[in-house]
Structure formats: C-alpha cells, structure tokens
Design a protein around this motif. Structure first.
Motif, mmCIF file in Angstrom:
data_model
loop_
_atom_site.group_PDB
_atom_site.id
_atom_site.type_symbol
_atom_site.label_atom_id
_atom_site.label_comp_id
_atom_site.label_asym_id
_atom_site.label_seq_id
_atom_site.Cartn_x
_atom_site.Cartn_y
_atom_site.Cartn_z
ATOM 1 N N GLY A 1 50.521 43.472 52.231
ATOM 2 C CA GLY A 1 51.800 43.113 51.627
ATOM 3 C C GLY A 1 51.621 42.059 50.561
ATOM 4 O O GLY A 1 50.499 41.694 50.188
ATOM 5 N N THR A 2 52.748 41.570 50.059
ATOM 6 C CA THR A 2 52.761 40.502 49.052
ATOM 7 C C THR A 2 53.237 39.230 49.726
ATOM 8 O O THR A 2 54.280 39.207 50.381
ATOM 9 N N PRO B 1 50.476 30.791 43.894
ATOM 10 C CA PRO B 1 50.084 32.202 43.825
ATOM 11 C C PRO B 1 50.849 33.117 44.776
ATOM 12 O O PRO B 1 51.281 32.705 45.854
ATOM 13 N N ASN B 2 50.989 34.342 44.323
ATOM 14 C CA ASN B 2 51.318 35.442 45.210
ATOM 15 C C ASN B 2 49.989 36.070 45.583
ATOM 16 O O ASN B 2 49.139 36.295 44.719
ATOM 17 N N LEU C 1 42.182 42.161 47.741
ATOM 18 C CA LEU C 1 42.816 40.860 47.876
ATOM 19 C C LEU C 1 43.039 40.348 46.461
ATOM 20 O O LEU C 1 42.077 40.046 45.749
ATOM 21 N N LYS C 2 44.299 40.330 46.046
ATOM 22 C CA LYS C 2 44.626 39.936 44.677
ATOM 23 C C LYS C 2 45.424 38.634 44.715
ATOM 24 O O LYS C 2 46.322 38.471 45.533
ATOM 25 N N THR D 1 43.334 37.290 39.792
ATOM 26 C CA THR D 1 42.000 37.689 40.228
ATOM 27 C C THR D 1 42.137 38.765 41.292
ATOM 28 O O THR D 1 43.128 38.815 42.020
ATOM 29 N N GLU D 2 41.126 39.623 41.358
ATOM 30 C CA GLU D 2 41.139 40.713 42.319
ATOM 31 C C GLU D 2 39.754 40.833 42.931
ATOM 32 O O GLU D 2 38.747 40.788 42.217
ATOM 33 N N PHE D 3 39.719 40.973 44.240
ATOM 34 C CA PHE D 3 38.469 41.074 44.979
ATOM 35 C C PHE D 3 38.584 42.279 45.912
ATOM 36 O O PHE D 3 39.500 42.353 46.719
ATOM 37 N N LYS D 4 37.671 43.249 45.745
ATOM 38 C CA LYS D 4 37.662 44.450 46.590
ATOM 39 C C LYS D 4 36.461 44.373 47.522
ATOM 40 O O LYS D 4 35.363 44.017 47.094
ATOM 41 N N PHE D 5 36.692 44.752 48.772
ATOM 42 C CA PHE D 5 35.628 44.633 49.754
ATOM 43 C C PHE D 5 35.841 45.624 50.892
ATOM 44 O O PHE D 5 36.918 46.197 51.059
#
Length: 134
Positions: free
Chosen positions: A7-8, A39-40, A53-54, A62-66
C-alpha cells in the motif's frame, strides 16, 4: 507475509532520524533535506515475485526492487551503494544494508494499522511512523 505491508504509507512522525542519518554517515546538507522530507512509502508486489519499495518526496523519488532472502545492490536515497538483504522475521520486514565495513538494519512492522519503521545503527535507534493513505 508481505501482503500486510502493501500500500501507500504517509510519514506522520519521525523520532531521532537525524541522529540515525548522522550515525550512518550522511552529510549535513542531505540530512537537512531528509529531515524536511515527508515521504510517502509505496510497497507493492509484482507478478514476477519482486517486491518494490518506493519512497516519494518533493525532493526525490527512489525505488528499490528485491526478492526476499536474496542479497542485491541498493542505491540508497542518501547516496550509499549497499549490499542489501530483505527478510521476514517475526512478522517484520527486515532490511539489512552493508557498505564500507558498516551495517545498518531497518525493521518495518504493522502496529495498530500503522507502519512502524525502526532504524538501527550502532547504538542509535530512530523510529518513523506511517499511516496508510486512503
């Protein structure tokens, strides 16, 4: 297990975050922007199994994909290049970052419908509280 985090989330309270950033080694100017940013945080799970995780602010997104339990490269919002592993431990989404011989840990958990992020560096603990956006 990750679904509860999806979610946000909007930052509503931040305690000792400047102390945490200082312990991590963030420079003064970046810390000042970090303190001002509200931040949101957007957490999503893709069909490919990757979790995103943005962090969205007026200054920077920033965006982190894992994938859980897999070490990967992360470029943090404050400019560190880390080796990061995300796990689920006792219902918490745990992020372990390592760089330049240092390590930090961020534990995210849901308490009373809020996302609580505890950031650990040495003996410093910052707590950031987020509420789910409508």
């Amino acid at each position: 297990m990750v679904e509860q985090f999806v979610g946000t989330w909007t930052l509503v309270n931040s305690d000792k975050f400047d102390d945490y950033m200082k312990a991590v080694g963030v420079n003064f100017a970046t810390r000042q922007m970090g303190i001002l940013a509200k931040p949101n945080v957007v957490i999503d799970v893709g069909d490919d199994g990757f979790i995103t995780l943005k962090s969205v602010t007026t200054f920077k997104t920033t965006e982190f994909k894992f994938k859980l339990n897999e070490e990967c490269d992360e470029d943090t919002p404050d400019g560190r290049a880390t080796k990061t592993t995300m796990t689920i431990e006792d219902g918490k989404l745990v992020q372990k970052q390592a760089w330049d011989g240092k390590t930090t840990r961020i534990e995210r958990e849901i308490q009373d419908g809020k996302l609580i992020a505890k950031c650990y560096m040495d003996d410093v603990v910052a707590v950031r509280t987020y509420e789910k956006a409508a």
